[in-house]
Design a protein around this motif. Sequence first.
Motif, PDB file in Angstrom:
ATOM      1  N   PRO A  85       0.745  -1.071   0.276  1.00  0.00           N
ATOM      2  CA  PRO A  85      -0.092  -0.178   0.078  1.00  0.00           C
ATOM      3  C   PRO A  85       0.934   1.243   0.088  1.00  0.00           C
ATOM      4  CG  PRO A  85      -0.899  -1.516   1.269  1.00  0.00           C
ATOM      5  CD  PRO A  85       0.248  -2.083   0.775  1.00  0.00           C
ATOM      6  N   GLU A  86       1.823   1.255   0.671  1.00  0.00           N
ATOM      7  CA  GLU A  86       2.494   2.660   0.886  1.00  0.00           C
ATOM      8  C   GLU A  86       3.677   2.639  -0.475  1.00  0.00           C
ATOM      9  OE1 GLU A  86       4.511   6.031   1.936  1.00  0.00           O
ATOM     10  OE2 GLU A  86       2.475   5.044   2.629  1.00  0.00           O
ATOM     11  N   THR A  87       4.249   1.649  -0.984  1.00  0.00           N
ATOM     12  CA  THR A  87       4.668   1.858  -2.459  1.00  0.00           C
ATOM     13  C   THR A  87       3.831   2.209  -3.381  1.00  0.00           C
ATOM     14  OG1 THR A  87       6.327   0.128  -1.643  1.00  0.00           O
ATOM     15  CG2 THR A  87       6.045   0.441  -3.858  1.00  0.00           C
ATOM     16  N   VAL A  88       2.645   1.842  -3.328  1.00  0.00           N
ATOM     17  CA  VAL A  88       1.487   2.236  -4.458  1.00  0.00           C
ATOM     18  C   VAL A  88       1.241   3.545  -4.015  1.00  0.00           C
ATOM     19  CG1 VAL A  88      -0.508   1.822  -5.241  1.00  0.00           C
ATOM     20  CG2 VAL A  88       0.823  -0.091  -4.967  1.00  0.00           C
ATOM     21  N   ARG A  89       0.951   4.032  -2.923  1.00  0.00           N
ATOM     22  CA  ARG A  89       0.709   5.461  -2.496  1.00  0.00           C
ATOM     23  C   ARG A  89       1.736   6.327  -3.098  1.00  0.00           C
ATOM     24  NH1 ARG A  89       1.820   9.541   0.008  1.00  0.00           N
ATOM     25  NH2 ARG A  89       3.571   8.543   1.047  1.00  0.00           N
ATOM     26  N   ARG A  90       2.891   6.099  -2.792  1.00  0.00           N
ATOM     27  CA  ARG A  90       4.158   6.815  -3.178  1.00  0.00           C
ATOM     28  C   ARG A  90       4.263   7.141  -4.621  1.00  0.00           C
ATOM     29  NH1 ARG A  90       7.186   4.336   0.725  1.00  0.00           N
ATOM     30  NH2 ARG A  90       8.428   3.187  -1.014  1.00  0.00           N
ATOM     31  N   GLY A  91       4.157   5.840  -5.343  1.00  0.00           N
ATOM     32  CA  GLY A  91       4.027   5.769  -6.883  1.00  0.00           C
ATOM     33  C   GLY A  91       2.949   6.524  -7.685  1.00  0.00           C
ATOM     34  N   LEU A  92       1.727   6.373  -6.965  1.00  0.00           N
ATOM     35  CA  LEU A  92       0.639   7.036  -7.722  1.00  0.00           C
ATOM     36  C   LEU A  92       0.973   8.663  -7.491  1.00  0.00           C
ATOM     37  CD1 LEU A  92      -2.038   6.821  -9.149  1.00  0.00           C
ATOM     38  CD2 LEU A  92      -3.182   6.581  -6.885  1.00  0.00           C
ATOM     39  N   ALA A  93       1.358   9.026  -6.177  1.00  0.00           N
ATOM     40  CA  ALA A  93       1.453  10.443  -6.029  1.00  0.00           C
ATOM     41  C   ALA A  93       2.416  11.002  -6.965  1.00  0.00           C
ATOM     42  CB  ALA A  93       1.762  10.652  -4.397  1.00  0.00           C
ATOM     43  N   ALA A  94       3.508  10.353  -7.141  1.00  0.00           N
ATOM     44  CA  ALA A  94       4.773  10.900  -7.956  1.00  0.00           C
ATOM     45  C   ALA A  94       4.099  11.027  -9.337  1.00  0.00           C
ATOM     46  CB  ALA A  94       5.873   9.953  -7.913  1.00  0.00           C
ATOM     47  N   LEU A  95       3.377  10.242  -9.826  1.00  0.00           N
ATOM     48  CA  LEU A  95       2.841  10.039 -11.395  1.00  0.00           C
ATOM     49  C   LEU A  95       2.002  11.127 -11.429  1.00  0.00           C
ATOM     50  CD1 LEU A  95       3.191   8.143 -13.859  1.00  0.00           C
ATOM     51  CD2 LEU A  95       1.103   7.017 -12.979  1.00  0.00           C
ATOM     52  N   ILE A  96       0.910  11.343 -10.501  1.00  0.00           N
ATOM     53  CA  ILE A  96       0.182  12.497 -10.771  1.00  0.00           C
ATOM     54  C   ILE A  96       1.092  13.741 -10.765  1.00  0.00           C
ATOM     55  CG2 ILE A  96      -1.906  13.618  -9.634  1.00  0.00           C
ATOM     56  CD1 ILE A  96      -2.241  11.071 -10.973  1.00  0.00           C
ATOM     57  N   ALA A  97       1.889  13.834  -9.883  1.00  0.00           N
ATOM     58  CA  ALA A  97       2.570  15.174  -9.759  1.00  0.00           C
ATOM     59  C   ALA A  97       3.329  15.386 -11.028  1.00  0.00           C
ATOM     60  CB  ALA A  97       3.617  15.212  -8.392  1.00  0.00           C
ATOM     61  N   GLU A  98       3.891  14.258 -11.676  1.00  0.00           N
ATOM     62  CA  GLU A  98       4.562  14.689 -12.866  1.00  0.00           C
ATOM     63  C   GLU A  98       3.724  14.895 -14.036  1.00  0.00           C
ATOM     64  OE1 GLU A  98       7.754  11.791 -15.711  1.00  0.00           O
ATOM     65  OE2 GLU A  98       6.485  10.840 -14.309  1.00  0.00           O
ATOM     66  N   THR A  99       2.655  14.285 -14.122  1.00  0.00           N
ATOM     67  CA  THR A  99       1.787  14.556 -15.503  1.00  0.00           C
ATOM     68  C   THR A  99       0.702  15.388 -15.174  1.00  0.00           C
ATOM     69  OG1 THR A  99       0.370  12.591 -14.575  1.00  0.00           O
ATOM     70  CG2 THR A  99       2.264  12.061 -16.029  1.00  0.00           C
ATOM     71  N   GLY A 100       0.271  15.641 -13.921  1.00  0.00           N
ATOM     72  CA  GLY A 100      -1.136  16.411 -13.840  1.00  0.00           C
ATOM     73  C   GLY A 100      -2.284  15.783 -14.232  1.00  0.00           C
TER      74      GLY A 100
END
Length: 342
Positions: A283-298
Amino acid sequence: MIPLSVLDLAFVPQGSTIADALRNALDLARAAERLGYRRYWLAEHHNMVGIASAATSVVIGHVAAGTSRIRVGAGGIMLPNHSPMVVAEQFGTLETLYPGRIDLGLGRAPGTDQRTLRALRRSPETSDQFPQDVLELQAFLGDLTPGQAIQAVPGTGTRVPLWILGSSLFGAQLAAMLGLPYAFASHFAPDALLPALAVYRERFTPSEQMSRPHAMMGVNIVAAETDAQARRLFTSAQQQFTNMFRGTRGLLAAPIDDIETYWSPAEKRQASGMLARSIVGSPETVRRGLAALIAETGADEVMVASAIHDHAARVRSYEILAEVAEGVSRGAAAPVAALAEG
């Protein structure tokens, strides 16, 4: 939170049947609806024994009939395979049966090989007509105009929301020109993601359907209780992509303990390149990965593909994702209200 949706290819896992795959699709859609996912899309592929959604509009009806709120649609219909009028009639019927819940994503690729394309009675050159076919389909789904001799019944006046799907700059340019929402297939074509999103946003022209750009990205996400468990589940997708390069498509393989024993170094490079934007872990790995992807792509929305062999593990993956996504902000993403969906 970032809106989440589901992309289901109705995979047929090893040891199960097509009937099992279709039952599992409905079960997953019901779980997605309960968890607050926005859409549940199915994709058109032909002559592939491991994918049960070839008759995409039929499966959409199956899923829509068994759910009550979640939007159900195509991600997508491969328009070169079909007459725009027939697609308008099919999706006009779906919209009539399930009003306000149907999406129609359109792709330019055939979703199959050249021999199967001929079996569909279509020519490879029909993909060149894709922009004109989109406009024709849009007209069939729009209001009846004075003097219009041919109409889709059902279809005319249903205004089923259209989406353009893409894995290159072509789809981004077309979606921007027509003022339509855009879904990028970064779950298998990650390299062009950022350039395509930039082109789409820079060139977007407002339309009757939508006043501002709305970009959705497809992402492979596999979540489990631990990183190790998720990585093992992900080996099914890694085997699947490896088999594509071997020309040995088949049923979705069961996970294995060590993927390195399955692929060669060259196959690893190819498959890993196509899966580069996947998010796999606890869960924590997925949360960080999703947050990073959204920040990068908007991105305005994320459509999640999860090629997981065990159905219960696949449902659990979507449950974990829904839980962790509550804390992930869309940041600079556009308001959902900008997208007109009937």
